[in-house]
Structure formats: C-alpha cells, structure tokens
Design an enzyme around this catalytic site. Structure first.
Site, PDB file in Angstrom:
ATOM      1  N   LYS A  66      53.632  24.093 130.211  1.00 26.96           N
ATOM      2  CA  LYS A  66      54.631  25.011 130.183  1.00 26.96           C
ATOM      3  C   LYS A  66      53.593  25.785 131.902  1.00 26.96           C
ATOM      4  CE  LYS A  66      58.031  26.001 132.469  1.00 26.96           C
ATOM      5  NZ  LYS A  66      58.225  26.163 133.483  1.00 26.96           N
ATOM      6  N   LYS A  90      50.916  33.697 127.020  1.00 32.00           N
ATOM      7  CA  LYS A  90      52.324  34.654 127.758  1.00 32.00           C
ATOM      8  C   LYS A  90      53.590  34.157 127.404  1.00 32.00           C
ATOM      9  CE  LYS A  90      51.734  34.638 132.542  1.00 32.00           C
ATOM     10  NZ  LYS A  90      52.250  34.198 133.835  1.00 32.00           N
ATOM     11  N   LYS A 102      48.889  24.902 134.263  1.00 36.27           N
ATOM     12  CA  LYS A 102      48.554  25.201 135.043  1.00 36.27           C
ATOM     13  C   LYS A 102      48.327  24.193 136.249  1.00 36.27           C
ATOM     14  CE  LYS A 102      49.818  29.432 137.169  1.00 36.27           C
ATOM     15  NZ  LYS A 102      50.668  30.540 136.891  1.00 36.27           N
ATOM     16  N   THR A 185      60.754  36.676 137.299  1.00 41.87           N
ATOM     17  CA  THR A 185      59.644  37.653 137.355  1.00 41.87           C
ATOM     18  C   THR A 185      59.325  38.688 137.776  1.00 41.87           C
ATOM     19  OG1 THR A 185      58.508  35.459 137.587  1.00 41.87           O
ATOM     20  CG2 THR A 185      56.907  36.620 137.233  1.00 41.87           C
ATOM     21  N   ASN A 216      57.302  36.853 146.031  1.00 41.04           N
ATOM     22  CA  ASN A 216      58.462  36.247 144.947  1.00 41.04           C
ATOM     23  C   ASN A 216      58.597  37.581 144.026  1.00 41.04           C
ATOM     24  OD1 ASN A 216      59.679  35.029 142.265  1.00 41.04           O
ATOM     25  ND2 ASN A 216      61.079  34.799 144.109  1.00 41.04           N
ATOM     26  N   SER A 344      62.168  30.790 132.662  1.00 40.78           N
ATOM     27  CA  SER A 344      61.916  29.106 132.824  1.00 40.78           C
ATOM     28  C   SER A 344      62.576  28.585 131.539  1.00 40.78           C
ATOM     29  CB  SER A 344      60.422  28.779 133.107  1.00 40.78           C
ATOM     30  OG  SER A 344      60.302  29.159 134.626  1.00 40.78           O
TER      31      SER A 344
HETATM   32  N1  GLU Z   1      54.414  30.662 137.188  1.00 41.75           N
HETATM   33  C1  GLU Z   1      55.106  31.826 136.601  1.00 41.75           C
HETATM   34  C2  GLU Z   1      54.098  32.349 135.509  1.00 41.75           C
HETATM   35  O1  GLU Z   1      52.474  32.330 136.135  1.00 41.75           O
HETATM   36  C3  GLU Z   1      56.071  31.089 135.837  1.00 41.75           C
HETATM   37  C4  GLU Z   1      55.650  29.589 135.272  1.00 41.75           C
HETATM   38  C5  GLU Z   1      56.929  29.007 134.032  1.00 41.75           C
HETATM   39  O2  GLU Z   1      57.551  29.696 134.024  1.00 41.75           O
HETATM   40  O3  GLU Z   1      56.691  28.284 134.032  1.00 41.75           O
HETATM   41  O4  GLU Z   1      53.946  32.979 134.867  1.00 41.75           O
END
Ligand code: GLU
Length: 410
Positions: A66, A90, A102, A185, A216, A344
């Site tokens: 994820k 995380k 990522k 976030t 955001n 998410s």
């Molecule tokens: N881009 C966000 C992060 O860095 C969310 C990633 C997600 O929800 O998968 O945590």
C-alpha cells in the site's frame, strides 16, 4: 547519505530497540520488488515525452502492498525505495492490514496539460497492472496526484481486469471514494498532535503553529487546527510563505489558493521565505511539503518547541541528531502523517464490503486509531527511554518482523 540508506538508518535504530537483528533485519531493510518502466507519452502538443515510472513493493507480510503514487521531476528509484519502506512501518504502527509500497513518475506536472497527465496515468497503470490488485498492491494519491488521478488509474486498471474500485484509494466520492479520505492526512496530523499534548497534560488549543507546505496535507491540517482553537501563524508553498503573529485567516487563504493563487499572492501577513518559516519562534513547526526540508544546513534555525513531520522524510538523520541534542521532540512521519493510510484502509474496507460510512464515522474512527498509535508510541518512548521516532520504528519493526516470521517468509 542517499535517502534509502537514510531511511534504513531509522529502521535499524528501531530494530535495535525491538531486538531484531541479522538476516531478518536484512529482509526488512530491502525491497521485495522494484519495477522501473518506460513510459512514452504522445503529448497533446504532438511531442513525444519519454518518462520513467517506478513502483517499489517493500514488505507485504501484514497485507497487500500500500502506498501513494507521486508525480515530480525528482522521483527516482532510491527515493521510491525509501518511501515504500516508510509505508511498511506506518501501516504497521497504525495497525492497518497493509504492507508498504510507493510509486511515481519522474515528470514535472506543472508543464503538462490535463490530457497529458491522463495519458501518463493510464500508461503507468497499464505497465504495472500485473503487480497490482485489491489484495496485491493498492496505490493512492501522493505529491502532485489527487482523486482525479486515481479515477483515471482505476479506469485503466479496470479496462484490463474488470471493474475494480478497490485497486486504488483516494478516489472521488462519486466513484467509491470515502467522504473524509481527502482530508484524512491533514486532519490526522492534528489528531496526533492533540493526543500528544493530551498525554502531556496540555492542550493543542491555543498553540501557535507554522506549517511549511499548503497542499493537501498542510491545508487540511491548518483548517482543523483553526477549528479546534490553535493559531496558525505562518504557511508557505514552494514559492515562499506568509506570516502573521495574530494568526492567518485559513478559510480565506484556502479559498484563494483553490482559485489558483500562490500563498505569497494572498494579501495576508508579511512575506517570508521557507527557511524563515522553519525558523519561526512558535510552539509547533510542521514540515508538510517534500522530503529533506530540515537538514544539517538549516536545523540550527529551528526555534519551535516541537517538530511534527507531516511530510514523508522531512528531517534527515543528521538533522534529527541535532534536534535530539537540543531537546526538541519530533513526532515522526510514520505516526504524524499516518492518517492518510488509515483513511485509505477505511475506503478500501468500504469498497470490498460494498458499504459506505458517513464522514462523521470516518473522522471518529480516524481519530481513535491515531490516538491509540500516538499513546502506544509515547508509552514505548518513555519505557525504553528513546525518541518517539525510535519508539515508532521499534513498534513497526516488531509487528512486521512477527508477521514475516509467522508466515514462514524467513
Ligand atoms: N501517500 C500517502 C502516504 O504517504 C497515503 C498512502 C496510502 O494511503 O496508500 O502516506
């Protein structure tokens, strides 16, 4: 130090606290899979744009990979590797059933049209779809991507695999997105901050806060801070910032920025540079833009009582060591910005159950989950006499190590 090595530095310190060593630690400090694909795009202008796209899957022991997808000229494989690793810890820290990944495309979205961005997104989805899926790997928005990007991505994936809304999160609400996910976030940063002050018998209301970045994350954090009685004294974007000791009018600022103004063009407060913002004397400074905002070069300027990492990897290990010596606590990124991935999870869970929650339920569950993660991290930091970052990584590493072992991966 390269960004992937620097993140591993943080992982190793957490592993030390958790007592994880040897071959298992080697597994946890390297990626499972790294994809590097060619993306030739015929732009609206007729020109051929050749860019590269990446997707790194770091660890999937606790669930599907994820993590977000970012569009930025600086995107490269080591950066994606580092960010994918951060997602693993995380997700584990906020206890959602995901691994870490990522992705991104090395491209400057500011010079491209909407049509070009759609072509890039579709081609990227087509070229990496074989490693994605609701139970394999689930992208989300990140730097310079948003709900529209996710809609295109989901559509391109669905063209090949059949209608699959759960393959991405952060979708528009009308396409299976969850009300609250866009704000998650930024709101989560404030939930973590509130839990931090509460733990210390204090209150976030009345605190003076400076935020670097008004995208955001920064803008929704500012909105919630204002709502619960904190004073946002400064914000910035890539061009610079504004400062007003009495507090900025965030509602007016957000409205102007949504209409296309840069922060510096808004007639509020006095103009400051990004470095000046980081050096403001205030209760909390929140780097909420790109990584490596606070390095050994500018860490000496930090005058806030607390640093909250809303961005991913905004403080380098060298700068982190200086902050530790100076007794300035840091709420680490894998906790501070975990509201995104927690949100998410709520969206994904609703998609696979074909059931929808109200925004109110979303906000309450987000707050509860982040509150638990913050209290767990603070208790661990106190018990082991380590920083919040070391404690947060230790908890993440422990949980992932256990799942990795239980599944017989090592
Ligand atoms: N881009 C966000 C992060 O860095 C969310 C990633 C997600 O929800 O998968 O945590």
């Amino acid at each position: 130090m390269k960004v992937d090595a620097a993140v591993n530095e943080y992982v190793r310190r957490g592993a030390e606290v958790a007592g994880v060593h040897g071959g298992l630690l080697e597994v946890l400090t390297s990626s499972y899979r790294e994809l590097d694909v060619q993306l030739p795009i015929r732009c609206e202008s007729g020109e051929l744009l050749l860019c590269r796209g990446y997707r790194v899957q770091h660890n999937g022991a606790r669930g599907p990979y994820k993590g977000g997808i970012r569009y930025h000229p600086s995107v490269n494989l080591p950066e994606m590797r580092a960010m994918a690793s951060l997602m693993t810890w995380k997700s584990a820290l906020v206890d959602v059933p995901f691994g870490g990944a990522k992705g991104g495309v090395a491209v400057d979205p500011d010079v491209l049209t909407e049509w070009d961005l759609q072509q890039i997104t579709r081609k990227f989805a087509q070229h990496i779809h074989h490693v994605l899926g609701p139970y394999r790997d689930i992208p989300a928005p990140d730097v310079n991507t948003n709900a529209q990007t996710m809609a295109w991505f989901m559509d391109a994936y669905s063209d090949i695999n059949g209608y699959t809304p759960a393959v991405v999160t952060g979708k528009p609400v009308s396409l299976g997105g969850a009300p609250g996910r866009e704000q998650a976030t930024g709101w989560g940063v404030v939930d973590v901050l509130a839990a931090y002050f509460e733990h210390h018998g204090d209150d976030v209301a009345g605190k003076r806060v400076a935020i670097q970045g008004f995208g955001n994350v920064g803008s929704w954090a500012a909105e919630k801070l204002g709502r619960i009685g904190a004073t946002v004294v400064a914000v910035s974007d890539v061009y610079g910032g504004i400062h007003c000791a009495d507090g900025l009018n965030i509602e007016a600022l957000s409205r102007d920025v949504k209409e296309g103004a840069s922060v510096g063009e808004v007639s509020q407060g006095e103009l400051i540079t990004n470095n000046e913002l980081l050096g403001l004397t205030c209760d909390v400074v929140i780097p909420a833009a790109l990584g490596e905002a606070i390095t050994e070069k500018n860490v000496g300027r930090i005058s806030a009582e607390l640093v909250v990492e809303a961005a991913n990897f905004p403080v380098t290990p060298e700068a982190d060591a200086v902050l530790k010596d100076r007794g300035i606590p840091v709420i680490p990124d894998i906790l501070a910005n975990a509201g995104g991935v927690a949100g998410s999870y709520f969206e994904w869970t609703q998609n696979i159950q074909q059931f929808t929650w109200s925004e109110d339920r979303f906000g309450k569950e987000l707050c509860a989950r982040l509150n638990t993660a913050t209290r767990t991290t603070l208790r661990r930091a106190e018990d082991a006499a380590v920083t919040m970052r070391e404690a947060a990584f230790a908890i993440g590493v422990e949980r992932v190590a256990e799942a990795t072992r239980l599944r017989g991966y090592v």
